[in-house]
Write an enzyme that holds these catalytic residues in place. Structure first.
Site, PDB file in Angstrom:
ATOM      1  N   ASP A  95       0.760  -1.270   0.035  1.00 27.54           N
ATOM      2  CA  ASP A  95       0.070   0.088   0.032  1.00 27.54           C
ATOM      3  C   ASP A  95       0.819   1.297   0.065  1.00 27.54           C
ATOM      4  OD1 ASP A  95       0.925   0.130   2.840  1.00 27.54           O
ATOM      5  OD2 ASP A  95      -0.706  -1.441   3.183  1.00 27.54           O
ATOM      6  N   HIS A 145       6.784  -7.667  -2.050  1.00 23.91           N
ATOM      7  CA  HIS A 145       5.646  -7.840  -2.943  1.00 23.91           C
ATOM      8  C   HIS A 145       5.118  -6.717  -3.957  1.00 23.91           C
ATOM      9  CE1 HIS A 145       4.355 -11.084   0.504  1.00 23.91           C
ATOM     10  NE2 HIS A 145       4.983 -11.659  -0.555  1.00 23.91           N
ATOM     11  N   CYS A 152       8.634  -0.868 -21.781  1.00 21.88           N
ATOM     12  CA  CYS A 152      10.081  -0.399 -21.561  1.00 21.88           C
ATOM     13  C   CYS A 152      10.471  -0.449 -20.331  1.00 21.88           C
ATOM     14  CB  CYS A 152       9.876   1.286 -22.231  1.00 21.88           C
ATOM     15  SG  CYS A 152       8.771   2.245 -20.985  1.00 21.88           S
ATOM     16  N   CYS A 195       5.977   4.805 -24.634  1.00 22.04           N
ATOM     17  CA  CYS A 195       6.106   3.660 -25.640  1.00 22.04           C
ATOM     18  C   CYS A 195       4.758   3.004 -25.903  1.00 22.04           C
ATOM     19  CB  CYS A 195       6.811   2.634 -25.143  1.00 22.04           C
ATOM     20  SG  CYS A 195       6.437   1.556 -24.100  1.00 22.04           S
ATOM     21  N   SER A 233       1.967 -12.522  10.394  1.00 21.31           N
ATOM     22  CA  SER A 233       1.743 -14.012  11.100  1.00 21.31           C
ATOM     23  C   SER A 233       3.006 -14.903  10.963  1.00 21.31           C
ATOM     24  CB  SER A 233       0.529 -14.612  10.385  1.00 21.31           C
ATOM     25  OG  SER A 233       0.818 -14.662   8.795  1.00 21.31           O
ATOM     26  N   VAL A 239      -0.166  -3.218  17.138  1.00 23.38           N
ATOM     27  CA  VAL A 239       0.999  -2.620  16.441  1.00 23.38           C
ATOM     28  C   VAL A 239       1.084  -1.010  16.956  1.00 23.38           C
ATOM     29  CG1 VAL A 239       1.511  -4.449  14.882  1.00 23.38           C
ATOM     30  CG2 VAL A 239       0.216  -2.404  14.285  1.00 23.38           C
TER      31      VAL A 239
HETATM   32 ZN   LIG Z   1       6.775   2.075 -21.807  1.00 23.43          ZN
END
Ligand SMILES: [Zn+2]
Length: 254
Positions: A109, A124, A135, A160, A199, A241
């Site tokens: 994100d 990821h 390109c 492109c 996890s 957290v």
């Molecule tokens: Zn391109």
């Protein structure tokens, strides 16, 4: 929810004394910003078909892929109206104070960068960017997303005219090798390794803290639930957290 104050102080000392501190972040850091977990119960993949986001689908039908991607953007990322939370901010503050070297994240994100983190390895990829299939240039995702919302499908490269793809790892795609090697190297060199909101069940995230611990790092887990590495961790904070990280940051700065 239990975070022992003397444990927090001990971790803070280890962070202050460390030459290298690495944090790995997972879905639990994003869910606190209102982004649903992709895998969990009531997760994104309960509401969207993962096969619609497979690389083979993208190759066969990029226009249809982008139409579904627009819907995913609305349901997963509230059309981009998501913001960093106290956990992102604490990590960014630790970095700018010189107490954190790198954030390795499983999240796509871009909220660590939005919070001000600079050294971020995205294993990821990132939904905040798109990449041209021809390109290989990378661009901000929002203009491409805007065009896709307007029915310009699939959005194409300004330079492109190649087809643009979200710069995330789709199902069926390899994880980016450079990012993997970098995160492995950082884990091997870490004196303190923080695994936050993960996890620790999906590779390679699962193996990074193990590698760090094997090389002698102090392993600190912050997660609401236990993980496969809970028994190995030096500190296992079962905590929110957004509460535990600001607390840790305060303790480091004391
Ligand atoms: Zn391109």
């Amino acid at each position: 929810m239990s975070v022992d104050e003397s444990d927090v102080r001990a971790v803070a000392r280890a962070i202050r004394d460390a030459e290298s501190v690495v944090a790995l972040t997972g879905a639990g850091v994003s869910t606190a910003s209102g982004i649903p977990d992709f895998r969990g119960e009531d997760g994104i993949w309960e509401r969207h078909d993962p096969m619609d986001f497979h690389i083979d689908r993208f190759r066969a039908d990029p226009g249809g892929f982008w139409r579904d991607r627009v819907q995913l953007q609305a349901s997963a990322f509230d059309d981009g109206n998501v913001a960093p939370n106290a956990a992102h901010e604490a990590l960014a503050a630790l970095e700018s104070a010189g107490h954190l070297d790198t954030v390795v994240t499983q999240n796509i994100d871009g909220l660590h960068q939005d919070a001000g983190s600079e050294d971020v390895i995205e294993i990821h990829g990132s939904a905040a960017r798109v990449v041209c299939r021809d390109c290989s240039q990378r661009f901000d995702a929002e203009p491409a997303m805007e065009r896709a919302r307007d029915g310009d499908l699939p959005p194409t490269c300004d330079d492109c005219d190649g087809t643009l793809k979200p710069d995330t790892v789709l199902f069926g795609e390899q994880l980016p090798e450079h990012a993997l090697m970098q995160s492995q190297a950082r884990a091997e060199n870490a004196d303190v390794f923080l695994a936050v909101g993960s996890s620790l069940t999906v590779e390679p995230a699962a193996s990074l803290p193990r590698v760090a611990a094997e090389r002698g790092a102090t392993l600190v887990l912050v997660n609401l639930e236990s993980t496969p590495l809970s028994d190995r961790a030096d500190y296992d904070f079962r905590a929110d957290v957004t509460e535990a990280l600001p607390e840790l940051r305060r303790a480091v700065e004391e």
